[in-house]
Motif scaffolding. Structure first.
Motif, PDB file in Angstrom:
ATOM      1  N   ALA A 117      -0.113  -0.062   6.353  1.00 53.98           N
ATOM      2  CA  ALA A 117      -1.265  -0.928   6.122  1.00 53.98           C
ATOM      3  C   ALA A 117      -2.287  -0.838   7.251  1.00 53.98           C
ATOM      4  O   ALA A 117      -3.503  -0.799   7.005  1.00 53.98           O
ATOM      5  N   GLU A 118      -1.827  -0.800   8.492  1.00 59.84           N
ATOM      6  CA  GLU A 118      -2.732  -0.856   9.643  1.00 59.84           C
ATOM      7  C   GLU A 118      -3.173   0.516  10.145  1.00 59.84           C
ATOM      8  O   GLU A 118      -4.266   0.664  10.689  1.00 59.84           O
ATOM      9  N   TYR A 119      -2.337   1.518   9.965  1.00 52.64           N
ATOM     10  CA  TYR A 119      -2.649   2.837  10.512  1.00 52.64           C
ATOM     11  C   TYR A 119      -2.750   3.920   9.446  1.00 52.64           C
ATOM     12  O   TYR A 119      -3.012   5.083   9.756  1.00 52.64           O
ATOM     13  N   GLY A 120      -2.533   3.544   8.199  1.00 52.42           N
ATOM     14  CA  GLY A 120      -2.753   4.459   7.104  1.00 52.42           C
ATOM     15  C   GLY A 120      -1.851   5.671   7.068  1.00 52.42           C
ATOM     16  O   GLY A 120      -2.240   6.729   6.565  1.00 52.42           O
ATOM     17  N   ILE A 121      -0.640   5.531   7.608  1.00 47.72           N
ATOM     18  CA  ILE A 121       0.248   6.691   7.583  1.00 47.72           C
ATOM     19  C   ILE A 121       0.669   6.974   6.137  1.00 47.72           C
ATOM     20  O   ILE A 121       0.785   6.071   5.317  1.00 47.72           O
ATOM     21  N   SER A 122       0.889   8.238   5.851  1.00 48.46           N
ATOM     22  CA  SER A 122       1.278   8.648   4.501  1.00 48.46           C
ATOM     23  C   SER A 122       2.769   8.439   4.301  1.00 48.46           C
ATOM     24  O   SER A 122       3.518   8.188   5.256  1.00 48.46           O
ATOM     25  N   ASP A 123       3.218   8.575   3.060  1.00 48.61           N
ATOM     26  CA  ASP A 123       4.647   8.487   2.783  1.00 48.61           C
ATOM     27  C   ASP A 123       5.412   9.575   3.542  1.00 48.61           C
ATOM     28  O   ASP A 123       6.510   9.338   4.036  1.00 48.61           O
ATOM     29  N   GLU A 124       4.822  10.755   3.633  1.00 50.63           N
ATOM     30  CA  GLU A 124       5.478  11.847   4.367  1.00 50.63           C
ATOM     31  C   GLU A 124       5.604  11.521   5.848  1.00 50.63           C
ATOM     32  O   GLU A 124       6.647  11.753   6.467  1.00 50.63           O
ATOM     33  N   GLN A 125       4.566  10.948   6.434  1.00 53.07           N
ATOM     34  CA  GLN A 125       4.623  10.557   7.844  1.00 53.07           C
ATOM     35  C   GLN A 125       5.624   9.429   8.065  1.00 53.07           C
ATOM     36  O   GLN A 125       6.298   9.385   9.093  1.00 53.07           O
ATOM     37  N   LYS A 126       5.721   8.536   7.089  1.00 53.45           N
ATOM     38  CA  LYS A 126       6.699   7.450   7.182  1.00 53.45           C
ATOM     39  C   LYS A 126       8.110   8.015   7.257  1.00 53.45           C
ATOM     40  O   LYS A 126       8.933   7.577   8.080  1.00 53.45           O
ATOM     41  N   VAL A 127       8.408   8.996   6.418  1.00 49.82           N
ATOM     42  CA  VAL A 127       9.730   9.608   6.418  1.00 49.82           C
ATOM     43  C   VAL A 127       9.976  10.337   7.733  1.00 49.82           C
ATOM     44  O   VAL A 127      11.067  10.262   8.306  1.00 49.82           O
ATOM     45  N   GLN A 128       8.973  11.042   8.253  1.00 51.64           N
ATOM     46  CA  GLN A 128       9.111  11.735   9.536  1.00 51.64           C
ATOM     47  C   GLN A 128       9.415  10.739  10.655  1.00 51.64           C
ATOM     48  O   GLN A 128      10.252  11.008  11.532  1.00 51.64           O
TER      49      GLN A 128
END
Length: 209
Positions: A117-128
């Motif tokens: 929500a705050e930094y706009g990370i993608s689902d792929e970045q979340k998994v990383q």
């Protein structure tokens, strides 16, 4: 005894395993984290943090999964979750806390939601992000485990209550557990025990809701 939790919550999963290992009956009350039920007025009266799990035993209201597990060991000492020897207890606590204090908190739902929500990370970045911290933690744990069936010897306890939920969570996001053979060996033994299989997320009533 009443347990408020969410089927995929690592912390709730830990307590379910501990209750099962001790043979304690409980009534399960689902709290849907994705729908925000943990933030509702009624649940906040039980747990002001708005987190799961919460355990009620009569007039006692307990929060924080490891505190609940250690209380269970003191209030219901049969089938102990911690060794008798204080040195061994400290070692098992250290292994357990490395999961519950260092690995899991920075990858739980509210942290991941904030990052998106705050930094706009993608689902792929979340998994990383998630796999990076799990790998650091598991790599250190792998070096500390001895070649015995369980961390404390011949009986599962506090550490296994913490480990199996973390493995479940890591595997959901594609973690290759072959890199951690000692951890995987413990998990393989636990997976054959009813206390662990009964506690698995897919066996909870809210897994289909």
């Amino acid at each position: 005894m009443d347990l408020y939790g969410y089927f995929r919550s690592s912390a709730s999963y830990r307590v379910r395993i501990g209750l099962n290992l001790k043979g304690l009956a409980y009534k399960y009350h689902p709290v849907n984290l994705l729908k925000g039920e943990q933030l509702g007025k009624h649940y906040r009266e039980l747990n002001p943090q708005g987190l799961v799990p919460t355990l009620e035993d009569g007039d006692i209201h307990l929060t924080q999964s490891v505190a609940i597990l250690e209380w269970l060991d003191e209030a219901y000492p049969e089938s102990p979750l911690l060794p008798e020897n204080p040195d061994d207890r400290a070692h098992i606590r250290a292994l357990s806390y490395s999961i519950t204090c260092d690995i899991q908190p920075i990858q739980n739902l509210r942290v991941l939601q904030f990052l998106q929500a705050e930094y706009g990370i993608s689902d792929e970045q979340k998994v990383q992000w998630l796999l990076h911290w799990v790998d650091l933690g598991f790599s250190a744990l792998e070096q500390q485990l001895q070649p015995t069936p369980f961390a404390a010897g011949n009986r599962p306890g506090l550490f296994e209550c913490c480990l199996l939920p973390q493995i479940y969570n890591a595997e959901r996001f594609g973690m290759d557990m072959d890199n951690y053979p000692k951890i995987q060996q413990i998990a393989n033994v636990c997976s054959e025990l009813p206390a662990f299989t009964k506690a698995r997320p897919e066996h909870q009533a809210d897994s289909t809701l």
